[in-house]
Design an enzyme around this catalytic site. Structure first.
Site, mmCIF file in Angstrom:
data_model
loop_
_atom_site.group_PDB
_atom_site.id
_atom_site.type_symbol
_atom_site.label_atom_id
_atom_site.label_comp_id
_atom_site.label_asym_id
_atom_site.label_seq_id
_atom_site.Cartn_x
_atom_site.Cartn_y
_atom_site.Cartn_z
ATOM 1 N N ASP A 44 61.850 -21.172 -41.616
ATOM 2 C CA ASP A 44 63.066 -21.198 -42.422
ATOM 3 C C ASP A 44 64.278 -21.478 -41.511
ATOM 4 O O ASP A 44 64.257 -22.434 -40.751
ATOM 5 C CB ASP A 44 63.177 -19.860 -43.178
ATOM 6 C CG ASP A 44 64.298 -19.806 -44.191
ATOM 7 O OD1 ASP A 44 64.204 -20.482 -45.234
ATOM 8 O OD2 ASP A 44 65.291 -19.094 -43.935
ATOM 9 N N TYR A 101 74.520 -19.454 -43.834
ATOM 10 C CA TYR A 101 74.607 -20.526 -44.826
ATOM 11 C C TYR A 101 76.034 -21.006 -45.030
ATOM 12 O O TYR A 101 76.261 -22.182 -45.306
ATOM 13 C CB TYR A 101 73.998 -20.048 -46.153
ATOM 14 C CG TYR A 101 72.507 -19.858 -46.056
ATOM 15 C CD1 TYR A 101 71.661 -20.957 -45.940
ATOM 16 C CD2 TYR A 101 71.946 -18.587 -46.059
ATOM 17 C CE1 TYR A 101 70.289 -20.794 -45.847
ATOM 18 C CE2 TYR A 101 70.575 -18.418 -45.963
ATOM 19 C CZ TYR A 101 69.748 -19.518 -45.862
ATOM 20 O OH TYR A 101 68.392 -19.353 -45.755
ATOM 21 N N HIS A 103 56.768 -20.241 -49.749
ATOM 22 C CA HIS A 103 57.707 -20.372 -48.641
ATOM 23 C C HIS A 103 57.399 -19.421 -47.491
ATOM 24 O O HIS A 103 57.666 -19.725 -46.337
ATOM 25 C CB HIS A 103 59.126 -20.111 -49.165
ATOM 26 C CG HIS A 103 60.197 -20.275 -48.138
ATOM 27 N ND1 HIS A 103 60.496 -21.494 -47.567
ATOM 28 C CD2 HIS A 103 61.041 -19.373 -47.559
ATOM 29 C CE1 HIS A 103 61.486 -21.345 -46.703
ATOM 30 N NE2 HIS A 103 61.830 -20.065 -46.676
#
Length: 297
Positions: free
Chosen positions: A102, A210, A271
């Site tokens: 990730d 982010y 994921h």
């Protein structure tokens, strides 16, 4: 602190003007495992003891997470990458095998391209190349739909408040509901992640990854097309039923790599690949990292 039942050692190290907490086990060549959002070292719990039979394994809490320092800045990909360069140096090693999942994988991509002298091998687990991710944002409506949270996280303060007010449900939705193999996230496991995210400053730091990722500076640096190709053997493992990242993001990686390269899609896996299918991931990691000159079929 040493966890006697597992042989894990919990330690701290100074790097890039901050203090990182890490868990380590084993001796030999250095393997560093980099977690993603909203995890911490614990996401590698299945890999740590297996790899430690052959390597010195170091699993840091990345900047801002769990027991590592939580400064107000430094969440851009280049500073995060310099954290890992300093980690390698201060552990007394010249280079390391780098494995990232990730956002940890995005740091690994960046490390391989900007500091290639510190890498022996590179492994990415459901981790998009930053340049490819930025391109998909502008052209792939499916990926935009999957990445809705990236846009939501840009609002100052609100995401932290919403998540903190119902943290247990957020973690259940984020981990268990998005996992294909839901048994990977028991109530006990979710409780461990909750305790790590409840620590002061962690949630804001994690979301700042982010916020910084979509900043104009990072956007331009990762979309300029001038990055050098990767020169170390590279393995990509991708859970093909990932609901966060489109499988299309894994295609075309070979154009970033001028070295032995392999891409393996793992069926019936989401994921959270190293937690959903740990035996498969462990086997692939050992086969790849123990080869001095990987030769892919």
């Amino acid at each position: 602190m040493t966890t006697e039942s597992s042989g894990w050692q919990h330690q701290f190290i100074q790097t890039n003007k901050i203090r990182l907490h890490y868990v380590t086990q084993g001796e030999g060549d250095l393997v560093i495992l980099l977690h993603g959002f909203p995890e911490f070292w614990y996401s590698w719990r299945y890999q740590l003891p297996v790899l430690a039979r052959h390597f010195k394994v170091v699993v840091p809490d990345l900047r801002g997470y769990n027991d590592s320092d939580k400064p107000s800045s430094g969440y851009d990909i280049d500073t995060l990458t310099e954290d890992i360069v300093g980690l390698i140096q201060n552990l007394g090693y010249r280079c390391a095998h780098i494995v990232g999942h990730d956002t940890g994988g995005m740091i690994a991509w960046n490390l391989a391209q900007k500091f290639p002298q510190y890498l022996q091998n590179l492994v990415l687990l459901n981790a998009p190349h930053p340049q490819r991710l930025f391109r998909e944002f502008s052209s792939n409506l499916d990926q935009l739909r999957r990445s809705w949270y990236l846009l939501a996280f840009q609002i100052p303060g609100l995401p932290e408040w919403l998540i903190q007010s119902n943290l247990r449900q957020f973690l259940q939705d984020w981990f268990q509901k998005q996992a294909i193999r839901k048994a990977a996230f028991s109530s006990e496991t979710l409780g461990i992640y909750q305790a790590a995210l409840e620590k002061r400053g962690v949630l804001s730091a994690a979301i700042n990854y982010y916020r910084q990722l979509l900043s104009p500076q990072d956007w331009l640096s990762n979309s300029d097309g001038k990055l050098l190709p990767i020169q170390v053997p590279t393995l990509v493992l991708w859970g093909e039923d990932d609901t966060v990242l489109s499988p299309k993001l894994a295609l075309g990686f070979e154009r970033f790599v001028q070295a032995p390269f392999r891409l393996k899609f793992v069926p019936e896996c989401g994921h959270w690949i190293q937690q959903e299918v740990p035996k498969i991931v462990n086997r692939e990691l050992l086969d790849f990292l123990r080869q001095s000159k990987p030769a892919f079929s």
